[in-house]
Design a protein around this motif. Structure first.
Motif, PDB file in Angstrom:
ATOM      1  N   VAL A  81       0.836  -1.198   0.000  1.00  0.00           N
ATOM      2  CA  VAL A  81       0.000   0.000   0.000  1.00  0.00           C
ATOM      3  C   VAL A  81       0.873   1.251   0.000  1.00  0.00           C
ATOM      4  O   VAL A  81       1.856   1.329   0.744  1.00  0.00           O
ATOM      5  CB  VAL A  81      -0.922   0.021   1.242  1.00  0.00           C
ATOM      6  N   LEU A  82       0.492   2.233  -0.826  1.00  0.00           N
ATOM      7  CA  LEU A  82       1.142   3.534  -0.828  1.00  0.00           C
ATOM      8  C   LEU A  82       0.098   4.609  -0.563  1.00  0.00           C
ATOM      9  O   LEU A  82      -0.963   4.634  -1.193  1.00  0.00           O
ATOM     10  CB  LEU A  82       1.793   3.802  -2.197  1.00  0.00           C
ATOM     11  N   ASP A  83       0.412   5.519   0.373  1.00  0.00           N
ATOM     12  CA  ASP A  83      -0.412   6.711   0.593  1.00  0.00           C
ATOM     13  C   ASP A  83       0.421   7.900   0.145  1.00  0.00           C
ATOM     14  O   ASP A  83       1.447   8.222   0.751  1.00  0.00           O
ATOM     15  CB  ASP A  83      -0.816   6.839   2.062  1.00  0.00           C
ATOM     16  N   LEU A  84      -0.011   8.550  -0.928  1.00  0.00           N
ATOM     17  CA  LEU A  84       0.727   9.667  -1.511  1.00  0.00           C
ATOM     18  C   LEU A  84       0.164  10.970  -0.966  1.00  0.00           C
ATOM     19  O   LEU A  84      -1.043  11.193  -1.015  1.00  0.00           O
ATOM     20  CB  LEU A  84       0.595   9.619  -3.034  1.00  0.00           C
ATOM     21  N   GLY A  85       1.062  11.836  -0.479  1.00  0.00           N
ATOM     22  CA  GLY A  85       0.604  13.033   0.223  1.00  0.00           C
ATOM     23  C   GLY A  85       0.084  12.653   1.590  1.00  0.00           C
ATOM     24  O   GLY A  85      -0.980  13.099   2.015  1.00  0.00           O
ATOM     25  N   ARG A 114       2.048  -4.222   3.885  1.00  0.00           N
ATOM     26  CA  ARG A 114       3.228  -3.368   3.917  1.00  0.00           C
ATOM     27  C   ARG A 114       2.828  -1.973   3.424  1.00  0.00           C
ATOM     28  O   ARG A 114       2.256  -1.831   2.342  1.00  0.00           O
ATOM     29  CB  ARG A 114       4.324  -3.967   3.036  1.00  0.00           C
ATOM     30  N   PHE A 115       3.176  -0.946   4.217  1.00  0.00           N
ATOM     31  CA  PHE A 115       2.681   0.399   3.973  1.00  0.00           C
ATOM     32  C   PHE A 115       3.823   1.396   3.751  1.00  0.00           C
ATOM     33  O   PHE A 115       4.818   1.387   4.483  1.00  0.00           O
ATOM     34  CB  PHE A 115       1.815   0.868   5.150  1.00  0.00           C
ATOM     35  N   THR A 116       3.638   2.250   2.746  1.00  0.00           N
ATOM     36  CA  THR A 116       4.606   3.300   2.428  1.00  0.00           C
ATOM     37  C   THR A 116       3.873   4.637   2.370  1.00  0.00           C
ATOM     38  O   THR A 116       2.799   4.735   1.771  1.00  0.00           O
ATOM     39  CB  THR A 116       5.285   3.042   1.069  1.00  0.00           C
ATOM     40  N   GLY A 117       4.459   5.652   2.997  1.00  0.00           N
ATOM     41  CA  GLY A 117       3.877   6.990   2.960  1.00  0.00           C
ATOM     42  C   GLY A 117       4.867   7.998   2.398  1.00  0.00           C
ATOM     43  O   GLY A 117       6.006   8.068   2.865  1.00  0.00           O
ATOM     44  N   ILE A 171      -3.158   2.195  -3.870  1.00  0.00           N
ATOM     45  CA  ILE A 171      -2.610   3.543  -3.684  1.00  0.00           C
ATOM     46  C   ILE A 171      -3.760   4.437  -3.236  1.00  0.00           C
ATOM     47  O   ILE A 171      -4.854   4.398  -3.807  1.00  0.00           O
ATOM     48  CB  ILE A 171      -1.971   4.095  -4.968  1.00  0.00           C
ATOM     49  N   THR A 172      -3.501   5.232  -2.217  1.00  0.00           N
ATOM     50  CA  THR A 172      -4.527   6.148  -1.705  1.00  0.00           C
ATOM     51  C   THR A 172      -4.005   7.581  -1.719  1.00  0.00           C
ATOM     52  O   THR A 172      -2.801   7.825  -1.553  1.00  0.00           O
ATOM     53  CB  THR A 172      -4.937   5.790  -0.263  1.00  0.00           C
ATOM     54  N   THR A 173      -4.913   8.506  -1.940  1.00  0.00           N
ATOM     55  CA  THR A 173      -4.641   9.933  -1.706  1.00  0.00           C
ATOM     56  C   THR A 173      -5.865  10.505  -0.999  1.00  0.00           C
ATOM     57  O   THR A 173      -6.980  10.327  -1.465  1.00  0.00           O
ATOM     58  CB  THR A 173      -4.385  10.717  -3.014  1.00  0.00           C
ATOM     59  N   PHE A 174      -5.639  11.146   0.117  1.00  0.00           N
ATOM     60  CA  PHE A 174      -6.727  11.738   0.888  1.00  0.00           C
ATOM     61  C   PHE A 174      -6.618  13.260   0.814  1.00  0.00           C
ATOM     62  O   PHE A 174      -5.754  13.862   1.444  1.00  0.00           O
ATOM     63  CB  PHE A 174      -6.681  11.252   2.336  1.00  0.00           C
ATOM     64  N   ASP A 175      -7.498  13.845   0.000  1.00  0.00           N
ATOM     65  CA  ASP A 175      -7.559  15.308  -0.138  1.00  0.00           C
ATOM     66  C   ASP A 175      -6.188  15.866  -0.518  1.00  0.00           C
ATOM     67  O   ASP A 175      -5.757  16.890   0.014  1.00  0.00           O
ATOM     68  CB  ASP A 175      -8.051  15.928   1.179  1.00  0.00           C
ATOM     69  N   ALA A 176      -5.498  15.204  -1.449  1.00  0.00           N
ATOM     70  CA  ALA A 176      -4.111  15.578  -1.737  1.00  0.00           C
ATOM     71  C   ALA A 176      -3.841  15.928  -3.191  1.00  0.00           C
ATOM     72  O   ALA A 176      -2.804  16.522  -3.486  1.00  0.00           O
ATOM     73  CB  ALA A 176      -3.175  14.436  -1.328  1.00  0.00           C
ATOM     74  N   TYR A 198      -6.747   2.298  -7.178  1.00  0.00           N
ATOM     75  CA  TYR A 198      -6.383   3.621  -6.676  1.00  0.00           C
ATOM     76  C   TYR A 198      -7.619   4.245  -6.047  1.00  0.00           C
ATOM     77  O   TYR A 198      -8.642   4.423  -6.710  1.00  0.00           O
ATOM     78  CB  TYR A 198      -5.849   4.488  -7.813  1.00  0.00           C
ATOM     79  N   LEU A 199      -7.526   4.585  -4.750  1.00  0.00           N
ATOM     80  CA  LEU A 199      -8.623   5.192  -4.011  1.00  0.00           C
ATOM     81  C   LEU A 199      -8.294   6.659  -3.780  1.00  0.00           C
ATOM     82  O   LEU A 199      -7.382   6.997  -3.016  1.00  0.00           O
ATOM     83  CB  LEU A 199      -8.824   4.465  -2.682  1.00  0.00           C
TER      84      LEU A 199
END
Length: 357
Positions: free
Chosen positions: A178-182, A200-203, A245-250, A274-275
């Motif tokens: 999992v990747l969280d961008l921003g 496994r998580f990456t920010g 891959i997630t982006t929250f308000d980014a 992609y969420l």
């Protein structure tokens, strides 16, 4: 040239509305102070109390507390008994003003007003000269944003957001990348890492300050399945690496959201998802006339999201880039299928469930 007839009634009504706006603006500052000093939290646990008793319970100066209480009483937030000179925060109001009211604590949102006002001079200069105001000029913005997202996004993750993607919770339990961008200070990602130890998580985030905070929090929780790193989303160069891959308000405040979305497309595995959480609005102003907080969104955009993008030579999409523009840019990035969803009681955000195939 069209000649207008002056309507006295209309003019007087508008003048009255202006005074309402001034009072509301003043109260928003007092709300921010009430949140930051924990006065709302303190009063929620007190019986009818004098200003001295309120100040003592909160560990604050009585003279300042008394003046703050004056604003709260005349603004309709706190009730006052002149015979006993005591103040009470009604429980119905505490339900929207205290930390224990999370995720319904609206007092913390008031903090954006003084934060945005702190860059008024720089923004006005941009009105004349163009360009933008960089992230470095915004004191406390990331701190407030982290607190806000911690209340809204994090609390809704398990019951509302993850179920939007069929089978996602089960996949996280089995173990995925999992990747969280921003990612900001990493509250959402750390929450996921703590609950799904096999994944496994990456920010990644542009800000060194928020990444330092995220790494500190991860260490304090002894999370071994997560890593945070300073990374400009526009220079991300990874291929077929992540299942989610997630982006929250980014996305909307990126300098080059078009490039960022293409980078996300490349980094996502062929069967990944992609969420994207972003603001619920129309790309056209006429489509936002009935939006309950449209003026707030356009102000946030002008004073932060649009200007920070322009500061880095970006597109300056702004907060209110809207559904139409978002769907267009996702398609241009290469995504073949997008499902647009919302969660209950969240009129502010849309959720784009996006697939490569």
């Amino acid at each position: 040239m069209t000649t207008q007839t002056f309507d006295t009634t209309k003019a007087e009504a508008f003048a009255g509305r202006m005074f309402e706006i001034f009072n509301s603006a003043a109260l928003s500052l007092m709300m921010s102070i009430g949140h930051r000093t924990q006065l709302f939290d303190t009063m929620a646990d007190l019986p009818p109390s004098t200003s001295q008793q309120v100040a003592a319970a909160a560990g604050l100066n009585e003279r300042y507390v008394r003046e703050w209480l004056g604003a709260m009483v005349t603004g309709g937030f706190v009730t006052y008994n002149p015979l006993t000179q005591t103040y009470v925060l009604p429980i119905e109001y505490a339900a929207f003003l205290t930390r224990s009211a999370t995720p319904n604590n609206l007092a913390l949102v008031a903090q954006y007003i003084p934060v945005l006002a702190s860059v008024e001079e720089q923004v006005i200069e941009c009105f004349y000269k163009g360009g933008g105001v960089p992230y470095s000029e915004f004191q406390r913005f990331h701190e407030v944003m982290a607190e806000d997202s911690g209340q809204s996004t994090v609390t809704a993750l398990f019951d509302q957001i993850l179920p939007l993607v069929p089978g996602l919770t089960e996949a996280l339990e089995q173990g995925i990348d999992v990747l969280d961008l921003g990612c900001g200070s990493g509250r959402a990602l750390s929450t996921l890492a703590a609950n799904f130890p096999k994944s496994r998580f990456t920010g990644y985030d542009f800000s060194e300050v928020t990444i330092a905070t995220a790494n500190h929090e991860a260490r304090s929780q002894n999370l071994s399945n997560i890593r945070f790193q300073v990374q400009d989303a526009a220079t991300l160069n990874e291929h077929d690496r992540y299942d989610l891959i997630t982006t929250f308000d980014a996305i909307h405040d990126q300098a080059r959201p078009d490039i960022v979305l293409r980078n996300i497309y490349q980094a996502l595995r062929s069967d990944g998802v992609y969420l994207m959480q972003d603001i619920h609005a129309s790309s056209q102003v006429e489509g936002n006339l009935e939006h309950p907080i449209a003026p707030w969104l356009y102000t946030i955009s002008c004073m932060h999201c649009m200007t920070v993008s322009l500061a880095y030579g970006g597109m300056g999409l702004g907060t209110v880039w809207g559904n139409e523009q978002a769907l267009k840019m996702l398609a241009e990035a290469g995504f073949k299928r997008v499902e647009l969803k919302q969660v209950p009681q969240d009129f502010l955000n849309d959720y784009y469930i996006t697939y490569k195939q």
